[in-house]
Motif scaffolding. Structure first.
Motif, short mmCIF file in Angstrom:
data_model
loop_
_atom_site.label_atom_id
_atom_site.label_comp_id
_atom_site.label_asym_id
_atom_site.label_seq_id
_atom_site.Cartn_x
_atom_site.Cartn_y
_atom_site.Cartn_z
N PHE A 266 0.56 36.72 -125.29
CA PHE A 266 2.07 36.77 -125.79
C PHE A 266 2.05 36.34 -127.24
N ALA A 267 3.01 36.63 -128.05
CA ALA A 267 3.17 36.45 -129.29
C ALA A 267 4.52 36.25 -129.58
N LEU A 268 4.99 35.15 -130.12
CA LEU A 268 6.45 34.88 -130.54
C LEU A 268 6.25 34.79 -131.94
N ILE A 269 6.97 35.62 -132.69
CA ILE A 269 7.09 35.56 -134.13
C ILE A 269 8.31 35.45 -134.84
N GLU A 270 8.27 35.49 -135.94
CA GLU A 270 9.45 35.66 -137.02
C GLU A 270 9.28 37.05 -137.32
N PRO A 271 10.46 37.76 -137.05
CA PRO A 271 10.65 39.32 -137.40
C PRO A 271 10.88 39.09 -138.83
N GLY A 272 10.38 40.18 -139.70
CA GLY A 272 10.54 40.23 -141.06
C GLY A 272 9.10 39.88 -141.57
N THR A 273 8.90 38.66 -141.33
CA THR A 273 7.66 38.14 -141.93
C THR A 273 6.31 38.00 -141.11
N CYS A 274 6.73 38.11 -140.03
CA CYS A 274 5.69 38.47 -138.96
C CYS A 274 4.99 37.20 -138.75
N ARG A 275 5.37 35.96 -139.28
CA ARG A 275 4.58 34.85 -138.95
C ARG A 275 4.53 34.27 -137.45
N PRO A 276 3.68 34.08 -136.94
CA PRO A 276 3.26 33.63 -135.64
C PRO A 276 4.03 32.26 -135.52
N ILE A 277 4.84 32.09 -134.40
CA ILE A 277 5.47 30.90 -134.03
C ILE A 277 4.56 30.23 -132.88
N LYS A 278 4.33 31.00 -131.87
CA LYS A 278 3.66 30.41 -130.70
C LYS A 278 2.62 31.61 -130.15
N GLY B 273 -0.61 32.84 -127.45
CA GLY B 273 -1.48 32.35 -126.35
C GLY B 273 -1.73 33.41 -125.35
N LYS B 274 -2.51 33.13 -124.33
CA LYS B 274 -2.73 33.97 -123.00
C LYS B 274 -2.85 32.89 -121.74
N ILE B 275 -1.59 33.31 -121.15
CA ILE B 275 -1.57 32.32 -119.84
C ILE B 275 -1.40 33.22 -118.65
N PRO B 276 -1.36 32.50 -117.50
CA PRO B 276 -1.09 33.12 -116.23
C PRO B 276 0.19 33.68 -116.08
N ASN B 277 0.37 34.90 -115.37
CA ASN B 277 1.72 35.64 -115.51
C ASN B 277 2.67 34.70 -114.74
N VAL B 278 2.51 33.94 -114.08
CA VAL B 278 3.78 32.98 -113.56
C VAL B 278 4.33 32.11 -114.68
N GLU B 279 3.31 31.89 -115.38
CA GLU B 279 3.56 31.01 -116.67
C GLU B 279 4.52 31.86 -117.64
N VAL B 280 4.22 33.16 -117.75
CA VAL B 280 4.77 33.96 -118.57
C VAL B 280 6.28 34.28 -118.24
N LEU B 281 6.51 34.27 -116.81
CA LEU B 281 7.88 34.18 -116.57
C LEU B 281 8.80 32.96 -116.95
N ASP B 282 8.03 31.84 -116.78
CA ASP B 282 8.78 30.46 -117.41
C ASP B 282 8.94 30.71 -118.82
N LEU B 283 7.96 31.39 -119.55
CA LEU B 283 8.15 31.50 -120.94
C LEU B 283 9.34 32.17 -121.34
N ILE B 284 9.45 33.30 -120.70
CA ILE B 284 10.65 34.13 -120.66
C ILE B 284 12.04 33.40 -120.49
N ARG B 285 12.01 32.54 -119.28
CA ARG B 285 13.00 31.94 -118.95
C ARG B 285 13.55 30.97 -120.14
N VAL B 286 12.57 30.03 -120.70
CA VAL B 286 12.93 29.07 -121.54
C VAL B 286 12.75 29.09 -122.96
N THR B 287 12.26 30.39 -123.40
CA THR B 287 11.84 30.74 -124.85
C THR B 287 13.17 31.19 -125.38
N SER B 288 13.59 30.58 -126.57
CA SER B 288 14.60 31.34 -127.50
C SER B 288 14.06 32.56 -128.19
N TYR B 289 14.54 33.79 -128.01
CA TYR B 289 14.03 34.97 -128.82
C TYR B 289 15.30 36.01 -128.57
#
Length: 163
Positions: A15-27, A29-45
């Motif tokens: 996964f890659a969380l970036i700033e649109p426009g500048t494309c600067r990486p914020i966060k 990683g490569k994580i288990p899919n069950v953790e991606v579900l949590d990432l989607i739930r708690v991350t502001s995007y």
């Protein structure tokens, strides 16, 4: 404002969380899919982009179908957190290759080099830097590169369409 991109796999996803426009990486990683579900739930995007699997007429194994199931779960988790389903998209690998390399026959190494040339040209250690002095691509490995390439494509496309 941020953009989340996922390169799905059958057990783990980049996964890659970036700033649109500048494309600067914020966060990233490569994580288990069950953790991606949590990432989607708690991350502001503000937008979600997921690489979609395409069929080219060849036989595929169980892993491909498992990945398709996870793509559906990611979309479901995303839709549970937002009312408007329009703020996610599925992007095929072919589009990522064309965007970064102008060729559908580009390999992962070609895409990585195109990203380095764009965001870290001339930087030591391919733009990764060191722990003491992190570069643009610090912490990038394997599927993280592909998630980031997807994020950059999405950012560029959204920026062009807004203009």
């Amino acid at each position: 404002m941020s953009l989340l991109a996922i390169d799905p796999g059958n057990t783990h996803s980049g996964f890659a969380l970036i700033e649109p426009g500048t494309c600067r990486p914020i966060k990233v990683g490569k994580i288990p899919n069950v953790e991606v579900l949590d990432l989607i739930r708690v991350t502001s995007y503000d937008h979600l982009s997921i690489e979609m699997i395409a069929s080219y007429g060849m036989a595929v194994g169980k892993e491909v179908f498992d990945t398709c199931v996870w793509i559906g779960r990611f979309i479901q988790h995303h839709s549970n957190r937002v009312a408007d389903l329009a703020d996610y998209e599925l992007v095929y690998r072919r589009e990522v290759k064309l965007h970064h390399c102008n060729s559908t026959s580009a390999k992962d190494a070609n895409i990585i080099q195109a990203l380095i040339d764009r965001f870290a040209c001339g930087e030591p250690n391919r733009g990764k830097g060191t722990k003491a002095n992190p570069g643009w691509f610090y912490g990038f490995a394997s599927d993280i590169w592909q998630a980031y390439a997807l994020a950059v494509l999405t950012s560029d496309t959204r920026e062009r369409n807004a203009a």
